[in-house]
Write a protein that holds these residues in place. Structure first.
Motif, PDB file in Angstrom:
ATOM      1  N   THR A  20      19.242   1.485 -24.536  1.00 60.59           N
ATOM      2  CA  THR A  20      18.056   1.527 -23.677  1.00 60.59           C
ATOM      3  C   THR A  20      18.306   0.582 -22.504  1.00 60.59           C
ATOM      4  OG1 THR A  20      16.951  -0.253 -24.887  1.00 60.59           O
ATOM      5  CG2 THR A  20      16.472   1.998 -25.585  1.00 60.59           C
ATOM      6  N   PHE A  21      17.862   0.995 -21.327  1.00 63.04           N
ATOM      7  CA  PHE A  21      18.035   0.164 -20.133  1.00 63.04           C
ATOM      8  C   PHE A  21      17.123   0.681 -19.025  1.00 63.04           C
ATOM      9  CE2 PHE A  21      21.347   3.403 -20.413  1.00 63.04           C
ATOM     10  CZ  PHE A  21      21.228   4.087 -19.197  1.00 63.04           C
ATOM     11  N   ALA A  22      16.947  -0.136 -17.997  1.00 64.94           N
ATOM     12  CA  ALA A  22      16.170   0.256 -16.827  1.00 64.94           C
ATOM     13  C   ALA A  22      17.114   0.528 -15.670  1.00 64.94           C
ATOM     14  CB  ALA A  22      15.191  -0.849 -16.453  1.00 64.94           C
ATOM     15  N   VAL A  23      16.738   1.496 -14.831  1.00 65.29           N
ATOM     16  CA  VAL A  23      17.574   1.884 -13.686  1.00 65.29           C
ATOM     17  C   VAL A  23      16.728   1.853 -12.422  1.00 65.29           C
ATOM     18  CG1 VAL A  23      19.011   3.698 -12.673  1.00 65.29           C
ATOM     19  CG2 VAL A  23      18.921   3.431 -15.158  1.00 65.29           C
ATOM     20  N   THR A  53       0.861  -1.184   0.000  1.00 69.56           N
ATOM     21  CA  THR A  53       0.000   0.000   0.000  1.00 69.56           C
ATOM     22  C   THR A  53       0.898   1.235   0.000  1.00 69.56           C
ATOM     23  OG1 THR A  53      -0.110   0.089   2.429  1.00 69.56           O
ATOM     24  CG2 THR A  53      -1.891  -1.068   1.295  1.00 69.56           C
ATOM     25  N   GLY A  54       0.392   2.318  -0.559  1.00 71.46           N
ATOM     26  CA  GLY A  54       1.145   3.571  -0.559  1.00 71.46           C
ATOM     27  C   GLY A  54       0.732   4.453  -1.703  1.00 71.46           C
ATOM     28  N   THR A  55       1.364   5.615  -1.799  1.00 72.70           N
ATOM     29  CA  THR A  55       1.099   6.500  -2.925  1.00 72.70           C
ATOM     30  C   THR A  55       1.836   5.964  -4.149  1.00 72.70           C
ATOM     31  OG1 THR A  55       3.019   7.932  -2.565  1.00 72.70           O
ATOM     32  CG2 THR A  55       0.986   8.475  -1.352  1.00 72.70           C
ATOM     33  N   LEU A  56       1.399   6.406  -5.313  1.00 78.13           N
ATOM     34  CA  LEU A  56       2.043   5.978  -6.549  1.00 78.13           C
ATOM     35  C   LEU A  56       3.496   6.435  -6.573  1.00 78.13           C
ATOM     36  CD1 LEU A  56       1.261   4.400  -9.020  1.00 78.13           C
ATOM     37  CD2 LEU A  56       0.538   6.518 -10.116  1.00 78.13           C
ATOM     38  N   ASP A  57       3.749   7.654  -6.072  1.00 75.50           N
ATOM     39  CA  ASP A  57       5.130   8.158  -6.036  1.00 75.50           C
ATOM     40  C   ASP A  57       6.009   7.305  -5.128  1.00 75.50           C
ATOM     41  OD1 ASP A  57       4.651  10.164  -7.824  1.00 75.50           O
ATOM     42  OD2 ASP A  57       4.332  11.719  -6.308  1.00 75.50           O
ATOM     43  N   ASP A  58       5.452   6.898  -3.970  1.00 69.85           N
ATOM     44  CA  ASP A  58       6.206   6.029  -3.059  1.00 69.85           C
ATOM     45  C   ASP A  58       6.591   4.729  -3.756  1.00 69.85           C
ATOM     46  OD1 ASP A  58       6.032   7.815  -0.999  1.00 69.85           O
ATOM     47  OD2 ASP A  58       4.310   6.855  -0.045  1.00 69.85           O
ATOM     48  N   MET A  59       5.638   4.149  -4.462  1.00 72.89           N
ATOM     49  CA  MET A  59       5.896   2.869  -5.117  1.00 72.89           C
ATOM     50  C   MET A  59       6.867   3.021  -6.276  1.00 72.89           C
ATOM     51  SD  MET A  59       2.264   0.898  -5.064  1.00 72.89           S
ATOM     52  CE  MET A  59       1.380   0.621  -3.531  1.00 72.89           C
ATOM     53  N   ARG A  60       6.792   4.167  -6.954  1.00 75.93           N
ATOM     54  CA  ARG A  60       7.717   4.396  -8.066  1.00 75.93           C
ATOM     55  C   ARG A  60       9.164   4.446  -7.590  1.00 75.93           C
ATOM     56  NH1 ARG A  60       3.846   8.640 -11.245  1.00 75.93           N
ATOM     57  NH2 ARG A  60       3.020   7.172 -12.785  1.00 75.93           N
ATOM     58  N   GLN A  61       9.363   4.912  -6.366  1.00 78.55           N
ATOM     59  CA  GLN A  61      10.717   4.958  -5.827  1.00 78.55           C
ATOM     60  C   GLN A  61      11.295   3.558  -5.691  1.00 78.55           C
ATOM     61  OE1 GLN A  61      12.464   7.790  -5.312  1.00 78.55           O
ATOM     62  NE2 GLN A  61      10.670   8.778  -6.213  1.00 78.55           N
ATOM     63  N   LEU A  62      10.406   2.550  -5.581  1.00 83.22           N
ATOM     64  CA  LEU A  62      10.861   1.171  -5.407  1.00 83.22           C
ATOM     65  C   LEU A  62      10.980   0.428  -6.732  1.00 83.22           C
ATOM     66  CD1 LEU A  62       8.561   0.280  -2.385  1.00 83.22           C
ATOM     67  CD2 LEU A  62      10.958   0.978  -2.294  1.00 83.22           C
ATOM     68  N   SER A  63      10.673   1.126  -7.833  1.00 87.14           N
ATOM     69  CA  SER A  63      10.691   0.452  -9.133  1.00 87.14           C
ATOM     70  C   SER A  63      11.754   1.078 -10.035  1.00 87.14           C
ATOM     71  CB  SER A  63       9.303   0.531  -9.777  1.00 87.14           C
ATOM     72  OG  SER A  63       9.217  -0.390 -10.844  1.00 87.14           O
ATOM     73  N   ARG A  64      11.670   0.791 -11.308  1.00 89.83           N
ATOM     74  CA  ARG A  64      12.745   1.172 -12.221  1.00 89.83           C
ATOM     75  C   ARG A  64      12.277   2.177 -13.274  1.00 89.83           C
ATOM     76  NH1 ARG A  64      14.805  -5.100 -12.860  1.00 89.83           N
ATOM     77  NH2 ARG A  64      15.829  -5.216 -10.813  1.00 89.83           N
ATOM     78  N   THR A  65      13.162   3.109 -13.577  1.00 85.97           N
ATOM     79  CA  THR A  65      12.920   4.113 -14.610  1.00 85.97           C
ATOM     80  C   THR A  65      13.546   3.628 -15.917  1.00 85.97           C
ATOM     81  OG1 THR A  65      12.899   5.911 -13.005  1.00 85.97           O
ATOM     82  CG2 THR A  65      13.386   6.502 -15.289  1.00 85.97           C
ATOM     83  N   GLN A  66      12.802   3.759 -17.007  1.00 84.08           N
ATOM     84  CA  GLN A  66      13.295   3.343 -18.317  1.00 84.08           C
ATOM     85  C   GLN A  66      14.075   4.498 -18.947  1.00 84.08           C
ATOM     86  OE1 GLN A  66      12.662   0.164 -19.121  1.00 84.08           O
ATOM     87  NE2 GLN A  66      13.928   0.231 -20.956  1.00 84.08           N
ATOM     88  N   VAL A  67      15.296   4.226 -19.386  1.00 80.90           N
ATOM     89  CA  VAL A  67      16.159   5.275 -19.939  1.00 80.90           C
ATOM     90  C   VAL A  67      16.552   4.915 -21.371  1.00 80.90           C
ATOM     91  CG1 VAL A  67      18.388   6.454 -19.734  1.00 80.90           C
ATOM     92  CG2 VAL A  67      17.073   5.898 -17.672  1.00 80.90           C
ATOM     93  N   THR A  68      16.456   5.906 -22.276  1.00 85.09           N
ATOM     94  CA  THR A  68      16.984   5.784 -23.640  1.00 85.09           C
ATOM     95  C   THR A  68      17.965   6.932 -23.827  1.00 85.09           C
ATOM     96  OG1 THR A  68      14.891   4.864 -24.433  1.00 85.09           O
ATOM     97  CG2 THR A  68      16.405   5.730 -26.093  1.00 85.09           C
TER      98      THR A  68
END
Length: 296
Positions: free
Chosen positions: A254-257, A212-227
């Motif tokens: 391209t990669f995920a971070v 549970t949490g805000t979307l921003d909180d959860m995004r901090q735990l996931s990966r950003t796609q970079v090109t």
């Protein structure tokens, strides 16, 4: 912090030997839209039916407005509005008569706001309910719910059967409720709908809340796609522990971070003379799939 409107702690529900709800814990606060997401069969509707006092819990605690959801259901229902995912109506009543009856049962009256909702949802209220499609039956229940002055609105897959234009109308009216300080519990599998409207989300899997949490909180735990395109060779970036799924074509990669390590990766990229850079934060769908694909 304000007292929760809905408070659930370690809620459990058994049907014989089958445990439908294993451990459900979340709160919904005043003026908040809480998204409750998970696939069919995860336990969303069972949780909501328990909250409504339709099912009796097997364990844990659940209150609405500080009142027990089972023993004080009648009192609670006077202050909430509910729309299920499949609405059944009196076949010989018209849509308009059904809306007025729903309002009367809740101590409310047909108002100018009701007429605005009928226009917004483009419902022909003169037709008999038996002639309505599933989508039009949903519209009847949604118009009645949005016409009701309640403190808590519970929607369980409410846009099932609605076309995309009507989904937009639904979202507009939910955001109006939020602006008016109302609380909303929204169960949905349409992730874009949840992403647009919800302040916080809870993800349910196999009868248990896994996050549970805000979307921003959860995004901090996931990966950003970079090109990224650079003047110099990108190969050294592949060796960084925070970089995943690295694919390179010439001087473009391209990669995920891992989001928490994005700054360090940008620092490593800078000496390579960046020509083009695009970074995309994870969507709710990305987050959902990540949590759901984890081993239980």
């Amino acid at each position: 912090m304000a007292q929760p409107v809905v408070q659930i702690q370690h809620l459990q529900k058994h049907f014989g030997k089958f445990q439908a709800l294993k451990d459900i814990t979340f709160d919904v606060y005043p003026g908040e839209v809480f998204g409750f997401i998970g696939p069919n069969g995860a336990g969303k509707s069972t949780t909501i039916r328990t909250l409504l006092g339709i099912l009796k819990k097997s364990g844990g605690q659940a209150t609405i407005f500080g009142q027990d959801v089972w023993s004080q259901a009648v009192s609670i229902h006077k202050r909430l509005a509910y729309v299920p995912g499949d609405v059944y109506l009196w076949p010989n009543l018209s849509g308009g008569e059904a809306i007025d009856l729903f309002l009367k049962l809740n101590g409310q009256k047909h108002s100018a706001h009701t007429d605005e909702l009928i226009k917004d949802f483009e419902l022909d209220v003169s037709k008999k309910n038996r002639t309505y499609s599933k989508g039009n039956r949903q519209k009847v229940a949604l118009i009645a719910a949005f016409s009701t002055d309640a403190d808590l609105y519970i929607f369980d897959e409410p846009t099932s059967g609605l076309d995309p234009l009507m989904e937009e109308v639904f979202q507009k009216h939910v955001l109006s409720l939020k602006a008016a300080g109302k609380s909303v519990l929204l169960s949905s599998h349409i992730l874009s709908e949840v992403e647009r409207m919800c302040d916080r989300i809870g993800i349910i899997r196999a009868g248990a809340i896994i996050e549970t949490g805000t979307l921003d909180d959860m995004r901090q735990l996931s990966r950003t796609q970079v090109t990224v395109t650079t003047a110099k060779d990108l190969a050294p970036i592949q060796q960084l522990p925070a970089v995943h799924g690295f694919k390179q074509t010439g001087n473009k990669a391209t990669f995920a971070v891992d989001s928490e390590n994005l700054a360090s990766v940008m620092t490593a990229l800078a000496p390579l003379e960046i020509k083009q850079l695009q970074s995309t934060p994870p969507t709710l769908e990305d987050l959902f799939l990540r949590y759901y694909n984890q081993e239980a």
